[in-house]
Scaffold this active site. Sequence first.
Site, PDB file in Angstrom:
ATOM      1  N   GLU A   1      10.156   8.059  19.867  1.00  0.00           N
ATOM      2  CA  GLU A   1      11.653   6.416  20.452  1.00  0.00           C
ATOM      3  C   GLU A   1      11.187   5.684  19.751  1.00  0.00           C
ATOM      4  O   GLU A   1      11.796   4.329  20.098  1.00  0.00           O
ATOM      5  CB  GLU A   1      11.161   6.339  21.514  1.00  0.00           C
TER       6      GLU A   1
ATOM      7  N   HIS B   1      12.395  19.013  33.866  1.00  0.00           N
ATOM      8  CA  HIS B   1      13.004  17.875  34.353  1.00  0.00           C
ATOM      9  C   HIS B   1      13.543  18.635  35.701  1.00  0.00           C
ATOM     10  O   HIS B   1      14.350  17.877  36.921  1.00  0.00           O
ATOM     11  CB  HIS B   1      13.634  17.411  33.936  1.00  0.00           C
TER      12      HIS B   1
END
Length: 763
Positions: free
Chosen positions: A614, A703
């Site tokens: 990122e 998740h």
Amino acid sequence: MTTIHNLGFPRIGARRELKFALESYWKGESSRDALNALGASLRQRHWESQQGLDLVPVGEFSFYDQVLDMSCTLGNLPQRVHGFHGDPLDNYFRVARGRSTESAERHQGCCGGVAAGEMTKWFDTNYHYIVPEFTSTTTFTLDPSRLLEQLAEARQQGVKAKPVIIGPVTYLALGKAKDDSDKLALLPALLDVYAQLLDTLAGQGVEWVQVDEPILVTELDQDWQHAFNLAYHQLKAARVKLLVATYFGQLQENRYLAANLPVAGLHVDAVGGQEDVLALLNLFPDHKVLSLGVIDGRNIWKTDLVAVLDWLEPIAARRGDKLWLAPSCSLLHVPVDLGSEQQLDAEIKSWLAFALQKLDELQVLAHALRGGRASVQDALASNAASLASRRASTRVTNPAVQQAVAAIDAGLGARKSGYVQRAAEQAALLKLPAYPTTTIGSFPQTAQIRQARGAFKAGTLDPDDYKRAMQEEIARSVCEQEALGLDVLVHGEAERNDMVEYFGEQLEGYAFSQFGWVQSYGSRCVKPPILFGDISRPKAMTVEWIAYAQSLTDKPMKGMLTGPVTILNWSFVRDDQPRSLTCKQLALAIRAEVLDLEQAGVRVIQIDEAALREGLPLRKSQWKTYLDWAVDSFRIAANGVQDQTQIHTHMCYSEFNDIIASIAGMDADVITIETSRSDMELLDAFDDFNYPNEIGPGVYDIHSPNIPSQAHIVELMTKAAQRIPAARLWINPDCGLKTRQWEEVLPALSNMVAAARELRQAA
Ligand SMILES: Nc1nc2c(c(=O)[nH]1)N[C@@H](CNc1ccc(C(=O)N[C@@H](CCC(=O)N[C@@H](CCC(=O)N[C@@H](CCC(=O)O)C(=O)O)C(=O)O)C(=O)O)cc1)CN2
Ligand SMILES: [Zn+2]
């Protein structure tokens, strides 16, 4: 007269009120009315604190995510949630969070389980948005209700409202065509709905609408440049004025395109891009508003107001009331109020500005431009004094650290032998079975753990009791892992509030706040530590905990560390030296910890680099420079160990195709990555590159509350083995388990271990 405005305000609340209200609503402990009322009161409070501005953002408040809000406004929720019988807010949360079949049965049994929308990083920030989904048959229908309600509320409060929406091109660019169709083919239909939306806002007497198009700071191919022209030529018929807002970087080659869009105004990020702005000014039409983001919306340092004024005054003289000022981007990415901080060191506090303080700075700039610098003499003097104190502070510099960084040479980042030699030695020492199983580090951070830490920090639980409580949690994790039959164990990270903040708290050169929360996704927040000075490690940070965990088992226990690049990317870092230099300092501190762990007999050490990807610059042309120093930093941290010591790294965000050479360059013995959702296709990058070391492709999507079956895991690993030689494969979840419940984790890991056994037998 210069207009001042804001692009967005943090919505979580100065005390994370929204987080607690959401979680209580989701648990069924409070009503929808209560949640709505809390939302309204937060908005009211946030507008009140922005009173001094000429234009205040409205509509950027969100119960979960502003991109998902836009999907609702455009009538673009995924097909799978259509036909829901319940309240629209609950359907919104179904897209945001998914719903397991089991919990749907427990509820009403009418609408079944549903997969959550995919979540991904918002540009280069630590904020995550819900990815809009498209297919070739997607249609759009306007639902302006949320925006209109918030506008009405704002009006009632006398707020000078500027509605905020995400622009059509950025919205399309951030979404995903589920059927691989051409997203741009949807643009005409999308623009019809945007036109209706703008018309509706005009009908409410709105003058300005902020249309966020941050995609303009990235490299755009011709089709997307054309999309911009097409979009804004169609929308220029709107009876409102459009302020196209760009942020998170410079326009560069998109300058001409942005300057000439047929809109009334353009906002640009002027932090670190003064030359870009000057170049823009040369081609920017006089009649349009130019909004300059002169206050850093991504960091927490006070602005050098005099320096900004020196630069701004000539521009203001030239542009008059066609110059607006604002923070560089939405203040979503900084905490709310420095005034809340009671424990922050007074000197360091005097160097900082959170959201409210940044808006105060904006006011000072406006007064200076309107009434001359003398009209805000005191504020400017006090600002200058803070900056001078920061510059002169001896606490910022540590000569020993600077010398150590200067002494770094190529040898520091190199292992003694190549992977093949190391692998043989590690195998002899660790004696692991084929398809070794492990987890990524954290086990559930239960409410009990959080409460114990809350009490410890508040001083109501004494340090020995806290330590004992955490050791009990570690013992519980070890016991569960042994019972499950995992091969390489972890201690579970119970003692860590966060994988970055925890290290910040123990390193010299860092300060940390009490209430400096920033939203990461939904109700989840992080409190980035504040890196203000040269970094050093006064003493070992993790050795005691890991040694304790290792003492409880004969299985290898992984030492668990966060890597320098991730610590850097998830902290608020100093702006007075290059990030690459700060990263090297962090690397040396982590290296010392790695060597201490090795000294303590820890044979496997994992160094997480979750944020390495990122941190990639938004423009590809800048990737190489970043990757070079990022990989170097990792190697410095990791590679001082003996050949027998096995180094793991972990990255939880996929898409490695374009950086695979750099990943291989890290030379970790084992890398664990997120792959379960991509059906192992992600491994193609490793296969094509002939990635030489070991890989643990995630087989369990952490998740989701869903529990992966043994058969599914075997199937995934069989696909993995088609791409990577089985001898180099590990079996593990996609990421840490801190956000899950033990009831979910145990059956999932049990299936994972059973799958490993099945694969070993088949081999
Ligand atoms: N920095 C960072 N970025 C990251 C990740 C990450 O792990 N760290 N993971 C990825 C996804 N992002 C995530 C971000 C946050 C959380 C998360 O779980 N955050 C927690 C933070 C809670 C926390 O740190 N609590 C503190 C404070 C304790 C506390 O306030 N206790 C309360 C109890 C109530 C509570 O806070 O739960 C009290 O005593 O009153 C602690 O444990 O020490 C949350 O929002 O719930 C998960 C994933 C990407 N980015
Ligand atoms: Zn992860």
